[in-house]
Design an enzyme around this catalytic site. Structure first.
Site, PDB file in Angstrom:
ATOM      1  N   ASP A   1       4.920  39.650  40.023  1.00 56.15           N
ATOM      2  CA  ASP A   1       5.376  40.164  41.317  1.00 56.15           C
ATOM      3  C   ASP A   1       6.553  39.291  41.753  1.00 56.15           C
ATOM      4  O   ASP A   1       6.425  38.436  42.623  1.00 56.15           O
ATOM      5  CB  ASP A   1       4.217  40.079  42.320  1.00 56.15           C
TER       6      ASP A   1
ATOM      7  N   ASP B   1       5.786  26.524  39.127  1.00 59.33           N
ATOM      8  CA  ASP B   1       6.677  27.410  38.385  1.00 59.33           C
ATOM      9  C   ASP B   1       5.837  28.280  37.436  1.00 59.33           C
ATOM     10  O   ASP B   1       5.137  27.757  36.568  1.00 59.33           O
ATOM     11  CB  ASP B   1       7.643  26.512  37.597  1.00 59.33           C
TER      12      ASP B   1
ATOM     13  N   PRO C   1      16.165  32.614  41.039  1.00 60.07           N
ATOM     14  CA  PRO C   1      14.972  31.943  40.523  1.00 60.07           C
ATOM     15  C   PRO C   1      14.137  32.811  39.566  1.00 60.07           C
ATOM     16  O   PRO C   1      13.430  32.286  38.707  1.00 60.07           O
ATOM     17  CB  PRO C   1      14.168  31.580  41.778  1.00 60.07           C
TER      18      PRO C   1
HETATM   19  N1  AG3 Z   1       8.762  41.647  45.185  1.00 63.96           N
HETATM   20  C1  AG3 Z   1       9.751  42.534  44.574  1.00 63.96           C
HETATM   21  C2  AG3 Z   1      10.818  42.947  45.491  1.00 63.96           C
HETATM   22  C3  AG3 Z   1      12.099  43.290  44.865  1.00 63.96           C
HETATM   23  C4  AG3 Z   1      12.918  43.964  45.880  1.00 63.96           C
HETATM   24  N2  AG3 Z   1      14.295  44.012  45.540  1.00 63.96           N
HETATM   25  C5  AG3 Z   1      15.252  44.382  46.401  1.00 63.96           C
HETATM   26  N3  AG3 Z   1      14.948  44.731  47.622  1.00 63.96           N
HETATM   27  N4  AG3 Z   1      16.479  44.361  46.006  1.00 63.96           N
HETATM   28  C6  AG3 Z   1       8.068  42.142  46.296  1.00 63.96           C
HETATM   29  C7  AG3 Z   1       7.141  41.182  46.871  1.00 63.96           C
HETATM   30  C8  AG3 Z   1       5.953  41.861  47.393  1.00 63.96           C
HETATM   31  N5  AG3 Z   1       4.762  41.188  47.044  1.00 63.96           N
END
Ligand code: AG3
Length: 280
Positions: free
Chosen positions: A164, A146, A171
């Site tokens: 990220d 976590d 979560p």
């Molecule tokens: N993480 C953030 C993605 C958020 C997208 N949100 C959405 N599609 N509603 C991306 C992970 C890449 N390492």
């Protein structure tokens, strides 16, 4: 082919729902995987236009074709806005390895990547091996834990902290609150940068608002910047960074990404009025 030339027999689509009335759909040739973990549901699809797509709880996390925009902007911006070239970084989330991979290209000496869901890593190893390759580098220490707990207990200090995460529902919700940011403040070195993805200013105003309000409680310098990510809600995506010292660009030896360059580094803080209001 159907006997009626204009009729398609079977069409499969994956859609991310933005509201009851709006969704973005990708025609898919295959569903490669679907698992329910202790934390979330993970799906991988083969799309026609964007290569493989990773979805968590029905939201697009990355596609092969446009992940470079997100990973460029969540790593290179904080790298070149750090007072001195960063040597170590903490990545919270990022179980696909994409952020860690960019940090390696930028020459970081040590990267700690804390992902809460080990299954995200396993799925990505199978379906996005070019991203998870970063985890094989001895400079990267992958920890399944976590992120909040990790930051609270960390004795180490970092030049960069990269959050990220998924959207601030489920979560990842607690990764957007002021308590968490105050703990990040404690483990961030003086000239360093913390950055978080902060959602679509148009469809998820709460995310960029939370990030700005929360970071401002601890940090004197906070600013949001934007990038064009075609497969995320509205395509207009924000990130929010915070520092203990002034937000100033280092222009020496700038390594372009496939999206990032000096002009982007300077101009991405330019926000339209409706978005600027969310950051105040
Ligand atoms: N993480 C953030 C993605 C958020 C997208 N949100 C959405 N599609 N509603 C991306 C992970 C890449 N390492």
């Amino acid at each position: 082919m159907s006997i009626y030339p204009s009729m398609k027999l079977i069409e499969n689509w994956f859609s991310e729902r933005y509201s009851d009335n709006l969704q973005l759909s990708f025609r898919v040739s295959d569903q490669l995987l679907s698992v329910k973990t202790d934390f979330q549901r993970i799906d991988v699809f083969e799309t026609y236009d964007f290569g493989k797509l990773l979805s968590i709880d029905g939201t697009v996390q990355l596609t092969e074709k446009d992940e470079f925009v997100y990973h460029d902007m969540i790593t290179r911006m904080p790298f070149y806005y750090s007072d001195t070239p960063p040597e170590n970084a903490l990545v919270i989330g990022g179980g696909d390895g994409g952020a860690a991979g960019e940090l390696l290209k930028l020459g970081l000496k040590s990267i700690t990547n804390v992902e809460i869901d080990g299954q995200v890593v396993e799925v990505c190893k199978k379906h996005f091996p070019s991203l998870t390759a970063s985890f094989n580098d001895p400079k990267v220490n992958l920890v399944i834990d976590d992120g909040i707990k990790y930051v609270n207990n960390s004795k180490e200090k970092f030049d960069m902290v990269i959050i990220d995460s998924t959207d601030p529902v489920g979560p990842a919700e607690d990764l957007f609150n002021e308590k968490f940011y105050s703990n990040v403040y404690r483990i961030l070195k003086d000239g360093g940068v913390v950055v978080t993805q902060s959602g679509s200013p148009f469809y998820q105003p709460r995310a960029i608002e939370l990030a700005n309000k929360g970071m401002k409680k601890s940090f004197p310098y906070v600013a949001s910047y934007v990038a064009f990510i075609p497969t995320y809600p509205s395509g207009f995506w924000s990130f929010t960074m915070a520092k203990k010292s002034e937000i100033k660009l280092r222009t020496e030896k700038v390594q372009n990404g496939n999206y990032f360059n000096l002009e982007i580094a300077r101009s991405s803080f330019a926000l339209p009025e409706f978005a600027k209001k969310l950051t105040l």
